[in-house]
Design an enzyme around this catalytic site. Structure first.
Site, PDB file in Angstrom:
ATOM      1  N   LYS A  14       2.664  -3.521   7.210  1.00  0.00           N
ATOM      2  CA  LYS A  14       2.726  -3.751   5.730  1.00  0.00           C
ATOM      3  C   LYS A  14       4.207  -3.129   5.169  1.00  0.00           C
ATOM      4  O   LYS A  14       4.861  -3.985   4.392  1.00  0.00           O
ATOM      5  CB  LYS A  14       1.636  -2.932   4.984  1.00  0.00           C
ATOM      6  CG  LYS A  14       0.244  -3.127   4.978  1.00  0.00           C
ATOM      7  CD  LYS A  14      -0.251  -4.662   4.554  1.00  0.00           C
ATOM      8  CE  LYS A  14      -0.120  -4.659   2.907  1.00  0.00           C
ATOM      9  NZ  LYS A  14      -0.632  -5.984   2.610  1.00  0.00           N
ATOM     10  N   TYR A  19      -1.086  -0.327  11.196  1.00  0.00           N
ATOM     11  CA  TYR A  19      -1.573  -1.321   9.802  1.00  0.00           C
ATOM     12  C   TYR A  19      -0.309  -0.977   8.805  1.00  0.00           C
ATOM     13  O   TYR A  19       0.201  -1.745   8.274  1.00  0.00           O
ATOM     14  CB  TYR A  19      -2.782  -0.864   9.214  1.00  0.00           C
ATOM     15  CG  TYR A  19      -3.072  -1.080   7.703  1.00  0.00           C
ATOM     16  CD1 TYR A  19      -3.288  -2.283   7.319  1.00  0.00           C
ATOM     17  CD2 TYR A  19      -3.028  -0.113   6.868  1.00  0.00           C
ATOM     18  CE1 TYR A  19      -3.271  -2.440   5.949  1.00  0.00           C
ATOM     19  CE2 TYR A  19      -3.215  -0.074   5.375  1.00  0.00           C
ATOM     20  CZ  TYR A  19      -3.290  -1.461   5.013  1.00  0.00           C
ATOM     21  OH  TYR A  19      -3.351  -1.554   3.635  1.00  0.00           O
ATOM     22  N   THR A  77       0.973  -1.017  -0.209  1.00  0.00           N
ATOM     23  CA  THR A  77       0.034  -0.076  -0.109  1.00  0.00           C
ATOM     24  C   THR A  77       0.744   1.143   0.000  1.00  0.00           C
ATOM     25  O   THR A  77       1.942   1.143   0.534  1.00  0.00           O
ATOM     26  CB  THR A  77      -0.882  -0.004   1.346  1.00  0.00           C
ATOM     27  OG1 THR A  77      -1.462   1.269   1.333  1.00  0.00           O
ATOM     28  CG2 THR A  77       0.021  -0.291   2.545  1.00  0.00           C
ATOM     29  N   ASP A  78       0.346   2.340  -0.563  1.00  0.00           N
ATOM     30  CA  ASP A  78       1.072   3.548  -0.541  1.00  0.00           C
ATOM     31  C   ASP A  78       1.301   4.078   0.881  1.00  0.00           C
ATOM     32  O   ASP A  78       1.757   4.999   1.193  1.00  0.00           O
ATOM     33  CB  ASP A  78       0.317   4.544  -1.538  1.00  0.00           C
ATOM     34  CG  ASP A  78      -1.078   5.058  -0.964  1.00  0.00           C
ATOM     35  OD1 ASP A  78      -1.816   4.276  -0.104  1.00  0.00           O
ATOM     36  OD2 ASP A  78      -1.409   5.925  -1.610  1.00  0.00           O
ATOM     37  N   GLU A  79       0.429   3.673   1.886  1.00  0.00           N
ATOM     38  CA  GLU A  79       0.509   4.132   3.314  1.00  0.00           C
ATOM     39  C   GLU A  79       1.693   3.882   3.873  1.00  0.00           C
ATOM     40  O   GLU A  79       1.944   4.452   5.050  1.00  0.00           O
ATOM     41  CB  GLU A  79      -0.673   3.410   4.127  1.00  0.00           C
ATOM     42  CG  GLU A  79      -2.154   3.875   3.325  1.00  0.00           C
ATOM     43  CD  GLU A  79      -3.375   3.494   4.555  1.00  0.00           C
ATOM     44  OE1 GLU A  79      -3.085   3.510   5.491  1.00  0.00           O
ATOM     45  OE2 GLU A  79      -4.359   3.345   3.857  1.00  0.00           O
TER      46      GLU A  79
HETATM   47  N1  LIG Z   1      -8.338  -1.456  -0.125  1.00  0.00           N
HETATM   48  C1  LIG Z   1      -7.272  -0.577  -0.581  1.00  0.00           C
HETATM   49  O1  LIG Z   1      -7.668   0.595  -0.751  1.00  0.00           O
HETATM   50  C2  LIG Z   1      -5.928  -0.783  -0.538  1.00  0.00           C
HETATM   51  C3  LIG Z   1      -5.192  -0.188  -1.170  1.00  0.00           C
HETATM   52  C4  LIG Z   1      -3.827  -0.726  -1.261  1.00  0.00           C
HETATM   53  C5  LIG Z   1      -3.482  -1.928  -1.017  1.00  0.00           C
HETATM   54  N2  LIG Z   1      -4.434  -2.573  -0.306  1.00  0.00           N
HETATM   55  C6  LIG Z   1      -4.010  -3.945   0.116  1.00  0.00           C
HETATM   56  O2  LIG Z   1      -4.452  -4.865  -0.788  1.00  0.00           O
HETATM   57  C7  LIG Z   1      -4.878  -6.062  -0.015  1.00  0.00           C
HETATM   58  C8  LIG Z   1      -6.274  -6.325  -0.085  1.00  0.00           C
HETATM   59  O3  LIG Z   1      -7.163  -5.122   0.693  1.00  0.00           O
HETATM   60  P1  LIG Z   1      -8.795  -5.389   0.517  1.00  0.00           P
HETATM   61  O4  LIG Z   1      -8.991  -4.142   0.805  1.00  0.00           O
HETATM   62  O5  LIG Z   1      -9.146  -6.357  -0.396  1.00  0.00           O
HETATM   63  O6  LIG Z   1      -8.824  -6.128   2.222  1.00  0.00           O
HETATM   64  P2  LIG Z   1      -9.906  -6.879   2.798  1.00  0.00           P
HETATM   65  O7  LIG Z   1     -10.062  -6.510   4.171  1.00  0.00           O
HETATM   66  O8  LIG Z   1     -11.375  -6.608   1.975  1.00  0.00           O
HETATM   67  O9  LIG Z   1      -9.805  -8.432   2.673  1.00  0.00           O
HETATM   68  C9  LIG Z   1      -8.858  -9.063   3.174  1.00  0.00           C
HETATM   69  C10 LIG Z   1      -9.014 -10.517   2.936  1.00  0.00           C
HETATM   70  O10 LIG Z   1      -7.945 -11.290   3.667  1.00  0.00           O
HETATM   71  C11 LIG Z   1      -8.390 -12.365   4.340  1.00  0.00           C
HETATM   72  N3  LIG Z   1      -7.613 -12.525   5.542  1.00  0.00           N
HETATM   73  C12 LIG Z   1      -7.273 -11.880   6.406  1.00  0.00           C
HETATM   74  N4  LIG Z   1      -6.325 -12.288   7.481  1.00  0.00           N
HETATM   75  C13 LIG Z   1      -6.046 -13.727   6.750  1.00  0.00           C
HETATM   76  C14 LIG Z   1      -5.072 -14.760   7.040  1.00  0.00           C
HETATM   77  N5  LIG Z   1      -4.473 -14.729   8.357  1.00  0.00           N
HETATM   78  N6  LIG Z   1      -5.151 -15.784   6.288  1.00  0.00           N
HETATM   79  C15 LIG Z   1      -5.963 -15.725   5.115  1.00  0.00           C
HETATM   80  N7  LIG Z   1      -6.678 -14.834   4.795  1.00  0.00           N
HETATM   81  C16 LIG Z   1      -6.945 -13.634   5.616  1.00  0.00           C
HETATM   82  C17 LIG Z   1      -9.923 -11.827   4.946  1.00  0.00           C
HETATM   83  O11 LIG Z   1     -10.587 -12.840   5.204  1.00  0.00           O
HETATM   84  C18 LIG Z   1     -10.248 -11.150   3.602  1.00  0.00           C
HETATM   85  O12 LIG Z   1     -10.962 -11.672   2.779  1.00  0.00           O
HETATM   86  C19 LIG Z   1      -4.286  -5.946   1.312  1.00  0.00           C
HETATM   87  O13 LIG Z   1      -2.988  -6.427   1.564  1.00  0.00           O
HETATM   88  C20 LIG Z   1      -4.149  -4.476   1.621  1.00  0.00           C
HETATM   89  O14 LIG Z   1      -3.090  -3.779   2.595  1.00  0.00           O
HETATM   90  C21 LIG Z   1      -5.382  -2.282  -0.066  1.00  0.00           C
END
Ligand SMILES: NC(=O)c1ccc[n+]([C@@H]2O[C@H](COP(=O)([O-])OP(=O)(O)OC[C@H]3O[C@@H](n4cnc5c(N)ncnc54)[C@H](O)[C@@H]3O)[C@@H](O)[C@H]2O)c1
Length: 339
Positions: free
Chosen positions: A157, A153, A125-127
């Protein structure tokens, strides 16, 4: 070809699975997901019966299960979306963030080392770069910006990213990392900013806006993120980091106003609430590297993407109603009640 997608029952992971199976129906996609509060099996209903798809319920920290899965399935590509992903929850309970985001990544990297893969991709993430000041619109995060995390968080990451880089250097792991800006689109969990505003507006409930509402986020439609990850898997250079973002900066309050306008709801629904601790002011990505090296550019404009997203939430009320009627209610009260 077999691709292992972890966290595929969440927001971006599920969109990535739909994207991949649509484009590459000949491939086998395996989803490993623990189904935490953020994972939703009903999201994967459209592909559940596909012979190209397999769902495995499990934790990426469970070494025995992960090794067994790698041994049996021998994935060529691994894309790690699995994470605890909500900043507010990392402030009230950081531990599980360190466990899943750091130790889970460590377990996957060990499995890749043991069984060998074509590519491991870490979705970051950009965070990890912290924030930028509001009065310097000329500044953007590049891949060389220092890590400067603000929340448990983002710290978890960043730690995982460093571990991935160490595996490239020490063990020659064929790994890449992407750092994307804020995503929006279908199937995003109701606690996140855009769905929260959409659902509250649809329910004619107050829309809680942190602080002065002037924090800036760089929004990207989720499909554009998925396409970027595919390009990195196929053509990205091992050991490299790629920032993903579309120069689409919006102040939070302006996004809220747009949502209200699109849904025909009054601005009086906006309710300013006390700010998030350590709230980052501005995120803004410089996507020059992925554009120049891999030819990636976002294809979905914000207003069109937002309309598609609103339409999805309007057409899929049972999906989010099931969530907001359960334990989520308790969380919502804790976060916003009396704030
Ligand atoms: N949402 C955003 O805007 C954004 C932006 C940049 C990066 N990201 C990154 O993208 C990825 C996905 O983000 P998202 O928004 O889809 O998240 P989300 O919270 O919607 O989904 C996370 C998924 O991971 C699963 N999970 C959690 N812990 C687990 C574990 N220990 N073992 C197996 N599965 C597990 C959860 O059940 C869920 O299905 C993350 O790594 C996040 O850091 C998200």
């Amino acid at each position: 070809m077999t691709i292992l997608v972890t966290g595929g029952a969440g927001f971006i992971g599920s969109n990535f699975i739909f994207y991949w199976l649509d484009k590459h129906p000949e491939d086998k996609v395996i989803c490993l997901d623990k189904l935490t509060y953020a994972g939703n099996l009903s999201t994967l209903r459209p592909v559940m019966d596909s012979p190209s798809f397999k769902f495995v319920k499990g934790d990426i920290c469970d070494k025995k299960l992960v090794f067994e899965l790698f041994k049996n399935e021998r994935p060529e590509y691994v894309v790690n979306f699995a994470a605890e992903s909500h900043v507010d929850r990392s402030i009230t309970g950081p531990e599980v963030f360190l466990q899943t985001n750091y130790m889970g990544t460590a377990t996957l990297l060990e499995a890749c080392r043991e069984f060998g893969v074509g590519r491991y991709h870490q979705v970051s993430t950009d965070e990890v770069y912290g924030d930028l000041p509001l009065d310097r619109p000329d500044l953007f995060f590049t891949e060389d910006s220092p890590l400067h995390t603000s929340s448990p968080y983002s710290a978890s990451k960043a730690a995982a990213d460093l571990l991935v880089q160490s595996y490239v250097r020490t063990f020659g792991a064929p790994a890449t990392i992407s750092r994307c800006s804020n995503n929006y689109g279908p199937y995003q969990f109701p606690e996140k900013f855009i769905p929260l505003m959409v659902i509250n507006a649809l329910n004619d409930e107050p829309l809680p806006v942190y602080g002065d509402g002037l924090n800036v986020r760089d929004w990207l439609f989720v499909e554009d993120h998925c396409r970027a990850i595919e390009l990195i898997l196929r053509g990205g250079r091992v050991g490299e980091i790629y920032n993903i973002g579309g120069h689409n900066e919006w102040r939070n309050i302006d996004v809220v106003r747009l949502v209200l306008q699109e849904l025909n709801r009054p601005e009086s629904l906006v309710q300013y609430v006390s700010d998030r601790k350590g709230h980052d002011r501005r995120y803004a990505i410089d996507p020059e590297k992925i554009r120049d090296e891999l030819g990636w550019l976002p294809q979905t404009g914000f207003e069109g993407g937002l309309k598609r997203t609103l339409r999805w939430y309007l057409d899929n009320r049972p999906w989010w109603r099931d969530i907001v009627s359960g334990e989520y209610r308790e969380y919502y009260q804790k976060m916003y009640g009396g704030r």
